[in-house]
Each structure stands twice: as structure tokens, then as C-alpha cells.
Design an enzyme around this catalytic site. Structure first.
Site, PDB file in Angstrom:
ATOM      1  N   TYR A  75      48.650  36.690  40.030  1.00 36.22           N
ATOM      2  CA  TYR A  75      48.213  35.742  38.911  1.00 36.22           C
ATOM      3  C   TYR A  75      49.585  35.301  38.245  1.00 36.22           C
ATOM      4  CZ  TYR A  75      43.893  38.052  38.752  1.00 36.22           C
ATOM      5  OH  TYR A  75      42.659  38.429  39.134  1.00 36.22           O
ATOM      6  N   LEU A  88      31.332  36.804  31.976  1.00 33.13           N
ATOM      7  CA  LEU A  88      30.860  35.542  31.358  1.00 33.13           C
ATOM      8  C   LEU A  88      30.441  34.276  31.993  1.00 33.13           C
ATOM      9  CD1 LEU A  88      32.790  36.633  28.129  1.00 33.13           C
ATOM     10  CD2 LEU A  88      30.196  37.141  28.897  1.00 33.13           C
TER      11      LEU A  88
END
Length: 325
Positions: A56, A205
């Protein structure tokens, strides 16, 4: 905040995914102060399970968490990942789960996270060129040395999970799982429950879809990875918007937000599940953490469970080849 166990690790039922603070999503990396406030607010709300990876950034997300957790390290079950950065010359984005590469990776992560141990160390994606037994053995050595507390896998299939677990006990498997992505239910979850391994859903989500706030991709930055994601393109996008509207209808009935309903549905799938919704905003971490108090009726759960499948694959074609080996 309720807690659960990923084998021997006790974690909050809802964690925090930190990737979007540094990459992939619109606005990533533009407000470090807000990202750090988000981490601190999560801790105040009882969220003690935080997830990152060396890829990341690369590296910048671990560095951010190292700064954010200064003085708070003992409050956190900290997870990071190896294997998507080849430190032997090929660099970021290249799979390498060889023991030598793991040794290099863990030292870098420990330094960036400013800690002497990693609580949960995941193989980020299964490396087809390295037997999983070698990878599991290397992490087992790190556990024996005290640099790592527990071993995890990400997007691994049942056979790989069993083989790894036979060498070094696997505490958790992380895979995409949500109302939009039900793939783990058929093969992975039954194997995990048989073996006593916890499950950590990422993208609970649907990369923002299930919040009900995305009606168009026009506001996405050029480097937002969802611009290339099949679920956000053309007719797939329209179909998936309709599904998000169904989640919104349930949310209105129970007096919660769509995001809270999506997380609450996941929590209802078993006590061994600890989703890690990602955010870089205080308001969103407050909303997500409150999903722990949402109770869905059997009728609502059935309605959500019976939603039609989302349209489009979860990743691009190249990325799909790395899943469930």
C-alpha cells in the site's frame, strides 16, 4: 464494541482497513492529519484491529500507521501483509513469497510500523512459484523469534489453507466478502470453520457501492482504481446501483445507514467474522463502528441474503488470476 477471536487473537468485531488512506481511492494521500485522527477515533470507539500491507503506497501506508500508533501500539492488533513486493529486484506488484523475501519484507514492515512485532502477518496473495509449505515455515520461524504473533493468508483456496495450516497454524484468512461478493461461502468458509480459523472480510462495503452514496463515477479521480473495476462500468454499474437501493430500503426500515446494514449483515454470518471496512475519515469510522449495535430481523437478513448477484467480476482479469489458488 464486541470482540471475537481469530484463533488466539482477540479482535474487535469491526476493524479498520487503512489502504485507502494512502492509495487506490479518490483523495488518498492528501490529508494525513485526518487519516491519523481517523485511527485515533477508531481506537476511542473500541476498534482495535487495524490492517495494512507493504504494497500500500507502496510502503507509505505502513509509515503512516507507524506515526498514527505512536504511544498506542499496545492498544492494537496490527496486521500487515507480505508477498506482493519482490525485494530481490522485481519490485512492487510482483509476487514473491520465498523465505528470503519474507525475511527482507518483515524487517522493512517492522521499521516502518515502528514496532518490534506484527500481530498478524498475512501472505497477500498465494505465490504459485513457491510451495505454501515453505512460506508457512518461514512465517513459523518469525513467530518463534517473536517478530510475528500469528500467520494469515489472503484470497487463498481451501487446499492451500489446509497445507499451510499443517505447517504453521493459520489464525485468519482475509478475502473479499460482502452482500456484493458471496464467493467465500461455498468453499472457503466451511474449510475455515472445520479448522478453527477466523475470517476477515475486506471490501465489506463493495468498495463504496453498498454505502448508497455513489450514484456516478464522474467524481472519481483519474487514479481511482474503481474506474477500471468491472462492477463500476456500464450496465454492470446500473445493475449494481439497483442492488444498493435495495440495501438502502432495508436501512430506512431499521433506522440505520446502508453501510451499517451491510456490515451488520456480515456480522450476522458468524461469530468468527471480523470485517475491516476501510476509510480515511473520522465521520465514516464512527458510522462503521456503530454497525455493531444494528440488529437485523430474520426477515431483513433473509431479504438481504436473497439479493441477486452483483454484476461484473470483483477485479480486473489479471487480478482475478491471483484469487483462491
Amino acid at each position: 464494541m464486541r470482540h471475537t477471536h481469530l484463533r488466539d487473537l482477540e479482535v474487535s468485531r469491526i476493524g479498520l482497513g487503512a489502504m485507502g488512506m494512502s492509495q487506490a481511492y479518490t483523495g488518498a494521500g492528501t490529508d494525513e492529519a485526518e487519516s491519523i485522527r481517523t485511527v485515533h477515533r477508531a481506537l476511542e470507539l473500541g476498534v482495535n484491529f487495524i490492517d495494512t500491507a507493504e504494497i500500500y503506497g507502496p510502503y507509505t501506508n505502513e509509515e503512516l500507521l507507524g506515526r498514527a500508533l505512536k504511544g498506542h501500539r499496545d492498544e492494537v492488533v496490527l496486521a500487515t501483509k507480505f508477498g506482493m513486493v519482490s525485494h530481490g529486484g522485481d519490485g512492487p506488484g510482483n509476487l514473491d513469497s520465498s523465505p528470503a523475501n519474507i525475511r527482507t519484507a518483515v524487517e522493512g514492515s517492522l521499521a516502518r510500523l515502528d514496532t518490534d512485532h506484527i500481530d498478524l502477518y498475512y501472505q497477500h496473495r498465494v505465490d504459485p512459484n513457491v510451495p505454501i509449505e515453505e512460506t508457512a515455515g518461514a512465517v513459523g520461524e518469525l513467530i518463534a523469534e517473536g517478530k510475528v504473533r500469528a500467520f494469515g493468508l489472503s484470497e487463498a483456496g481451501p487446499d492451500t489453507i489446509r497445507r499451510a495450516n499443517a505447517v504453521t497454524p493459520v489464525s485468519a484468512v482475509q478475502s473479499e466478502y460482502s452482500l456484493f461478493t458471496r464467493d467465500p461461502e461455498a468453499r472457503v468458509l466451511p474449510a475455515l470453520r472445520e479448522l478453527g480459523i477466523g475470517f476477515v472480510p475486506f471490501s465489506p462495503l463493495g468498495r463504496g457501492f453498498l454505502t448508497g452514496t455513489i450514484r456516478s463515477t464522474d467524481g472519481f479521480a483519474e487514479d481511482d482504481f474503481r474506474r477500471d473495476n468491472p462492477r463500476f462500468i456500464g450496465d454492470n454499474f446500473k445493475h449494481n446501483l439497483a442492488l444498493a437501493d435495495e440495501v438502502q430500503a432495508v436501512a430506512a426500515e431499521v433506522g440505520a445507514t446502508s453501510a451499517q446494514v451491510a456490515i451488520a449483515w456480515l456480522l450476522a454470518q458468524g461469530d468468527d467474522i471480523a470485517p475491516i471496512p476501510g476509510t480515511k475519515r473520522v465521520s465514516r469510522v464512527e458510522e462503521n463502528a456503530a454497525a455493531d449495535t444494528v440488529r437485523l430481523t430474520p426477515a431483513h437478513l433473509e431479504r438481504l441474503t436473497n439479493l441477486p448477484p452483483a454484476a461484473g467480476t470483483t477485479h480486473t482479469e489479471a487480478q482475478m488470476k491471483m484469487l483462491e489458488r
